[in-house]
Design an enzyme around this catalytic site. Sequence first.
Site, PDB file in Angstrom:
ATOM      1  N   ALA A 291       0.686  -1.007   0.072  1.00 10.75           N
ATOM      2  CA  ALA A 291      -0.016   0.033  -0.104  1.00 10.75           C
ATOM      3  C   ALA A 291       0.979   1.384   0.078  1.00 10.75           C
ATOM      4  CB  ALA A 291      -0.987  -0.022   1.119  1.00 10.75           C
ATOM      5  N   ILE A 293       3.865   1.790  -1.531  1.00 10.24           N
ATOM      6  CA  ILE A 293       4.404   1.831  -2.613  1.00 10.24           C
ATOM      7  C   ILE A 293       3.163   1.920  -3.723  1.00 10.24           C
ATOM      8  CG2 ILE A 293       5.936   0.895  -4.561  1.00 10.24           C
ATOM      9  CD1 ILE A 293       7.255   1.529  -2.095  1.00 10.24           C
ATOM     10  N   GLU A 295       2.053   1.141  -6.690  1.00  8.19           N
ATOM     11  CA  GLU A 295       2.278   0.425  -7.721  1.00  8.19           C
ATOM     12  C   GLU A 295       1.723   0.815  -9.237  1.00  8.19           C
ATOM     13  OE1 GLU A 295      -1.062  -1.390  -5.433  1.00  8.19           O
ATOM     14  OE2 GLU A 295       0.773  -0.584  -5.011  1.00  8.19           O
ATOM     15  N   ASP A 337      18.542  26.039 -34.920  1.00  7.04           N
ATOM     16  CA  ASP A 337      19.256  26.082 -36.206  1.00  7.04           C
ATOM     17  C   ASP A 337      18.441  27.182 -37.056  1.00  7.04           C
ATOM     18  OD1 ASP A 337      21.212  25.274 -38.107  1.00  7.04           O
ATOM     19  OD2 ASP A 337      19.663  24.518 -39.198  1.00  7.04           O
ATOM     20  N   ASP A 657      18.307  20.434 -38.406  1.00 13.18           N
ATOM     21  CA  ASP A 657      17.889  19.575 -39.796  1.00 13.18           C
ATOM     22  C   ASP A 657      19.120  18.861 -40.385  1.00 13.18           C
ATOM     23  OD1 ASP A 657      18.977  21.750 -40.944  1.00 13.18           O
ATOM     24  OD2 ASP A 657      17.283  22.347 -42.176  1.00 13.18           O
ATOM     25  N   ASP A 661      23.987  18.990 -37.060  1.00 15.06           N
ATOM     26  CA  ASP A 661      23.309  19.222 -35.693  1.00 15.06           C
ATOM     27  C   ASP A 661      23.059  18.007 -34.677  1.00 15.06           C
ATOM     28  OD1 ASP A 661      22.589  21.862 -36.307  1.00 15.06           O
ATOM     29  OD2 ASP A 661      21.005  21.137 -37.734  1.00 15.06           O
ATOM     30  N   ASP A 757      -6.535   3.784  -8.202  1.00 16.01           N
ATOM     31  CA  ASP A 757      -5.322   4.259  -8.977  1.00 16.01           C
ATOM     32  C   ASP A 757      -5.392   3.698 -10.412  1.00 16.01           C
ATOM     33  OD1 ASP A 757      -4.747   5.068  -6.615  1.00 16.01           O
ATOM     34  OD2 ASP A 757      -3.342   3.590  -5.928  1.00 16.01           O
TER      35      ASP A 757
END
Length: 939
Positions: A291, A293, A295, A337, A657, A661, A757
């Site tokens: 409980a 952690i 999950e 660029d 491009d 780069d 959750d």
Amino acid sequence: MTTTPATDDAVAYHQMPGEDVLDLLDVHRSEGLSSAEVERRRAEHGPNELDEEPPVPAWRRLVAQFRDLLILILLAAAVISFVVSGELKTPIVVLVVVVLNAVIGFVQENRAAASLDALRKMLVIEVRTRRDGEWRTVRAEELVPGDIVALEAGDRVPADGRLLTAVQLEIEESALTGESVPATKDTAPVDDPDAGLGDRDGMAFMHTTVTRGRAELVVTATGMRTEIGRIAGMLGSATAEKTPLQRQLDGLAHSLARLAGVIVALVVAIGLLRGQSLTDLMLTAVALAVASIPEGLPAVTAVTLAIGVSQMAQRNAIVKRLASVETLGCTSVICSDKTGTLTLNQMTAVELIVGGERMTVEGTGYGPDGSVHREADGDPAPWFEDVLLPMALCNDATVRPADDGHWELVGDPTEGALVTLAGKGGCDVDEARRDWPRVAEVPFDSAHKLMATFHRPPAHDPRHDDDAVEVRMFVKGAPDALLERARCVAGPGGELLDVAEVEDRVHEHNERLAAGGMRVLAVGWRDIPPDEWREADEGDPMDLVRDITFGALVGIVDPARPEATAAIAEARSAGIEVKMITGDHAVTAASIGSTLGLGREGDVVAVTGRDLDAMSDEELAERIDDIDVFARVSPSHKMRLVTVLQGRGHVVAMTGDGVNDAPALRQADMGIAMGITGTEVTKDAATMVLADDNFATIVEAVRRGRTIYDNIVKFVRFQLSTTLGFATVFLAAAVLGIASGKPFTAIAILWVNVIMDGPPAMALGLDRGDAEIMDRSPRPLDERILTRERWIAVGFAAAIMAVGTLAVLELAPGEDPRAGVASVAGTMGFNTFVLFQFFNILNVRSERLSVFHRQTFRNRWLWTALAGVLALQVAVTHVGVLQRLFDLTSLDLTQWGVCIAVASSVLWAEELRKLVLRARRGDTEADDTAAPPAATLEA
């Protein structure tokens, strides 16, 4: 024979005459290398290809997904649960989440390591080389230093080399140097030993393209020793840092691990003091560890990111790594660029000077839309054919409509700008080229800085029947070169003016246009009589290039993208600085930067690659925040800039491009490649690809990145409120003896985790960003996902949930049930805790907005999930088989009303806390009720 000097990186071949390079490489130009010598040099230098790292086996990449601390803790809890109790419910739930998370990560990371492969594929070309005294066609990887290679227009340069011949040679080098226009090449040595790649006119480099002319070169470097090979080396050495989200979640995992340890230790200690059995304590401890952690965190995080990726893809931003999406949310600097990213990468004529009068040209790119107007009054320019014809006829380029509806260029970009301008002025270029057949030409040469073509007048032209005119010469070139050969200057109305009368004005306009970062060309013409033309047949046609009628000056730029200006302004409002990095000259780059709105109050600060070389890292770090434009830079400069910015604490996004780069994109926190103009290397090195090459798409990606991070924070707040609530309930029950110290069973704990959750928490990922999300400054890189204020909110909610649940457990009807029959108090306590989650998930959707706000009802997926949760909880409480599984009993309406009333207390308490917070900060609701921008609406 000794080691070939071509392997010596210190040799400045661009400074040496071609014959000296041949001598140094021990090769005869007319014979080339012998087959035996080729084999010897290949054994010495290796193939002309890039190095490859051995691939990591798939099983290792999969195992690596399980090394996360959060995952390890969950696996340990699952194992302990099975060993102690022998039941499989908890381990199965935990393992399903763990495996799902691992598979998602494995699939994503399989796409991330294709950069070197793509770069290597670029080298698979065939070339003509002289071997054993004859020309042969070989594969590019078979070349060695000393090979003589022939190149023609359209060829890709297969290796770095020193030019031996260069006939009207132009090479497109933008992918390597960032230059907007092809570089004019010749064979003359360059005196400067430190000349940049773009200034080494006597050299050609691998992966550039010949756009005009022909050449022969001697190979000086192959494979990893080429300039592109050095880029590949930097690409391989650049480290891929964890994203801010990954670092935040790692820190949260450590915090949760410590929290789980404290909770388990306290429960076990209290239980031992109360005399409980060790087996029961171990089962309870494992349940509490599970409980404690979250999950659901890996799965919900992955789903939230995946949703964001899907929405961004619909807006032309394709993200390759899920965890990188939110990085844009804390980006503080975008290094962009220029060519093709902030600009159109389509040379465009923007200003015309005829007879000293300025005229503006509307429209950008190679499309025909646009016109020419007098600047003084805005009226259409009084065109006459003579000014337009040189642009159309002294020209080898063509523009044509492409399949996608845009216009494409075939030929030189500058010539494309002139052809387009002629069309805007009313000249039918295709018809003019049919009517005025070319009979001779003087190709462009850097020595005389002009090009001239000779044409027969059309049958309908008066000159055709004029015995005094045999051909008309059209010429274009440098303004100075045409002025010194001019006899007169055409006026704006077609009249002819004396050169001396307007020469000063022409020079002033030329200097002004050049200072504004434009490339300036001049056009002119001359009618040549028959006798002079016949004499030229036996001489040099260049002798005819005199007595020109100077027609016009043309100012040409690679224009800024219109949407880029607005995007830069919006980025700045979001606290993000944009820096232009380009291979262009500083004047050109600064002018474009000013047009785009870079700098402060129009004052653009620009530095060059040489300026960077002269700075230490410490000096650069002090100045870099105030510099807007970096011009004439190399790939290593880009890497250095990104590194220094990161050292200053910035989160750096780099767009680009070209091949040059790629290393900087890999080094940056967020590498963004252009999908249309970008090379495969750049796309593979980047973490995001813009399918539309639109800089403005980055701004929307920033918005989405911030929204995704906010949604993950919402889930973490919600999850930890539940976790601490559970922990407090168990600890207080153990200390006070409520519900025999065991308020909920392990399956009940997992039930709350799964239903709350699961779909509801995942639906938080669909929440829209707040209206003011782009008015915030980027969050600090070291900001914890749970700040002090968020911890207070989490603790506040957890305390209310724990007190309310314990009160119901203690005060609800307490009939003494028979053995094995569930109590009303236990059932009410369980339902109260579940309903607490219902109200609390509404609280976490905003850190300061009231729940009673129209934005609360905009996430239909969340409300659908909550309705499903309520239906399931009612079924668990009232359906017999589910009652027995969860050890519950039926409740009446009054008991349900008590559960709802107590659970709603967390909402009212949080509303009061937010009210105090807003009052303390001086916030107003008026700003928050504004509808979010259309770009943030749900798909």
